[in-house]
Design a protein around this motif. Structure first.
Motif, mmCIF file in Angstrom:
data_model
loop_
_atom_site.group_PDB
_atom_site.id
_atom_site.type_symbol
_atom_site.label_atom_id
_atom_site.label_comp_id
_atom_site.label_asym_id
_atom_site.label_seq_id
_atom_site.Cartn_x
_atom_site.Cartn_y
_atom_site.Cartn_z
ATOM 1 N N THR A 155 -20.529 -1.988 -3.603
ATOM 2 C CA THR A 155 -19.696 -2.438 -4.725
ATOM 3 C C THR A 155 -20.160 -1.806 -6.035
ATOM 4 O OG1 THR A 155 -21.033 -4.433 -5.153
ATOM 5 C CG2 THR A 155 -19.240 -4.622 -3.564
ATOM 6 N N CYS A 162 -13.808 -6.583 -3.977
ATOM 7 C CA CYS A 162 -14.312 -6.231 -2.638
ATOM 8 C C CYS A 162 -14.637 -7.504 -1.860
ATOM 9 C CB CYS A 162 -15.546 -5.343 -2.756
ATOM 10 S SG CYS A 162 -15.286 -3.816 -3.684
ATOM 11 N N SER A 196 -10.346 -3.844 -1.951
ATOM 12 C CA SER A 196 -11.009 -2.790 -1.189
ATOM 13 C C SER A 196 -12.017 -3.413 -0.225
ATOM 14 C CB SER A 196 -11.719 -1.816 -2.133
ATOM 15 O OG SER A 196 -12.393 -0.809 -1.393
ATOM 16 N N TYR A 197 -11.763 -3.244 1.059
ATOM 17 C CA TYR A 197 -12.640 -3.793 2.094
ATOM 18 C C TYR A 197 -13.459 -2.692 2.745
ATOM 19 C CZ TYR A 197 -9.746 -8.023 1.943
ATOM 20 O OH TYR A 197 -9.092 -9.154 1.536
ATOM 21 N N HIS A 198 -14.622 -3.065 3.259
ATOM 22 C CA HIS A 198 -15.403 -2.099 4.029
ATOM 23 C C HIS A 198 -14.573 -1.694 5.244
ATOM 24 C CE1 HIS A 198 -18.615 -0.122 6.188
ATOM 25 N NE2 HIS A 198 -19.410 -0.275 5.143
ATOM 26 N N THR A 240 -9.844 3.939 0.508
ATOM 27 C CA THR A 240 -9.970 3.583 -0.904
ATOM 28 C C THR A 240 -10.094 4.829 -1.784
ATOM 29 O OG1 THR A 240 -10.964 1.421 -0.435
ATOM 30 C CG2 THR A 240 -11.415 2.380 -2.598
ATOM 31 N N GLN A 292 -12.932 1.214 2.375
ATOM 32 C CA GLN A 292 -13.944 2.119 1.832
ATOM 33 C C GLN A 292 -15.069 2.393 2.828
ATOM 34 O OE1 GLN A 292 -15.014 -1.189 -1.122
ATOM 35 N NE2 GLN A 292 -17.010 -0.182 -0.865
#
Length: 349
Positions: free
Chosen positions: A298, A288, A192-194, A269, A256
């Motif tokens: 996170t 993350c 899950s990446y920003h 996400t 996310q």
């Protein structure tokens, strides 16, 4: 042990409110969201939107979120960055300081602290603690560090370390930090990446004709990749998955922290966490990689909200894999990156 009397290092991270008081959180949010590289609307519209609508609505809720993850020593992100500073300092005789893009300590404070230790300082190496290039993270940190440098007319040389999303030492550190978790029983690993607004991806494409326009653009060679967050996060996930031997059907990528109603990078996400259990993926690991230190995004967004959503949707187990923080291999990588830059312009003794 690396030693050089006229060189200093600054580890630069995002930042955090000074406390969980609503006033401090409000001040932080305004500084963060008014950054033209974060919300790139015209200044007047941005000011009305942020100070008139977004911050008044979000400040109290954000303060509660920060309070839910706050440590005795303060912000987890600040505390962990200080721990990284100490760990790196243990391997280098070169002085190491930290700075934040928003809040405290500022780059000016970091530069001045280095000068106090070495009045004849000739070079400062800045490592932005962002693995991937994005206008709203890596780029704004670098430009802020440079802006302070120019305004204060420092005489030392400023060197900036580029994003390290595909660097072997980073990939190895990330994979090994995950390995104890992936060796446990699980159905799926979610990277899950920003997230970013899609328009940031288009805006960052120097060719104007590649990103999200060419079929499978992230895997078709292009000059755009140097500045493309989307390409870089996929490469990180692919390299880590390969190193860990994860079958392609057992991992995926999502994004996310969406803000506002415009289109952001997909899949989201939040949506993925709600739908995974219905596909039989009920034992989940989430990592993350866009963050190298655990923080609100996170610990609270994934570790609390995300976990609640997944389990309420039928999931059986949810594990958030900690960020790199002060993992020994990550500390070693940071020392290596800084040393490589110094060796190009200096003699290590």
């Amino acid at each position: 042990m690396v030693s050089k009397s006229d060189v200093g290092i600054v580890l630069m991270n995002l930042g955090s409110p000074d406390s969980t008081d609503v006033a401090d959180v409000k001040r932080y949010l305004i500084e963060f969201l008014m950054d033209k590289r974060v919300i790139d609307y015209p200044w007047l519209f941005r000011k009305i939107l942020i100070e008139g609508i977004i911050v008044p609505k979000r400040a109290a809720k954000s303060a509660e979120a920060y309070a839910s993850i706050w440590w005795e020593e303060g912000s987890p992100l600040i505390a962990l960055t200080k721990q990284l500073q100490k760990a790196v300092q243990n391997d280098m005789e070169i002085p190491v300081e930290i700075a934040m893009r928003y809040g405290n300590p500022s780059p000016e404070e970091a530069y001045n602290n280095l000068l106090k230790q070495h009045p004849q300082l000739k070079e400062v190496v800045v490592l932005p603690l962002y693995p991937h290039y994005a206008m709203s993270s890596y780029e704004t940190a670098v430009e802020y560090a440079k802006e302070v440098y120019r305004k204060k007319k420092y005489k030392f040389k400023l060197s900036i370390i580029p994003p390290f999303y595909d660097e072997p030492e980073y990939i190895n550190a990330l994979a090994e930090s995950m390995r104890p978790y992936v060796q446990q029983d699980h159905d799926y690993v979610l990277f899950s990446y920003h997230g970013l607004p899609e328009r940031h991806i288009y805006k960052g494409d120097p060719t104007g004709a590649h990103c999200m326009k060419v079929n499978d653009c992230c895997h078709v060679t292009s000059p755009a990749h140097q500045y493309c967050y989307r390409h870089q996060v996929f490469i990180t996930a692919e390299l880590v998955a390969e190193k860990l031997g994860l079958p392609r059907e057992k991992w995926g990528v999502s994004f996310q922290s969406r803000l506002g109603r415009e289109e952001w990078m997909k899949p989201y996400t939040a949506n993925v966490l709600e739908t995974l259990p219905s596909t039989g993926k009920k034992k989940l690991l989430v990592v993350c990689p866009a963050f190298v230190a655990d923080c609100l995004e996170t610990l609270e967004e994934i570790g609390m909200e995300g976990k609640h959503s997944f389990l309420n949707s039928g999931g059986e187990s949810f594990t958030m894999i900690p960020c790199l923080n002060i993992h020994p291999l990550w500390v070693k990588a940071v020392v290596s990156y800084c040393t490589q830059v110094i060796e190009k312009t200096s003699t290590i003794v």
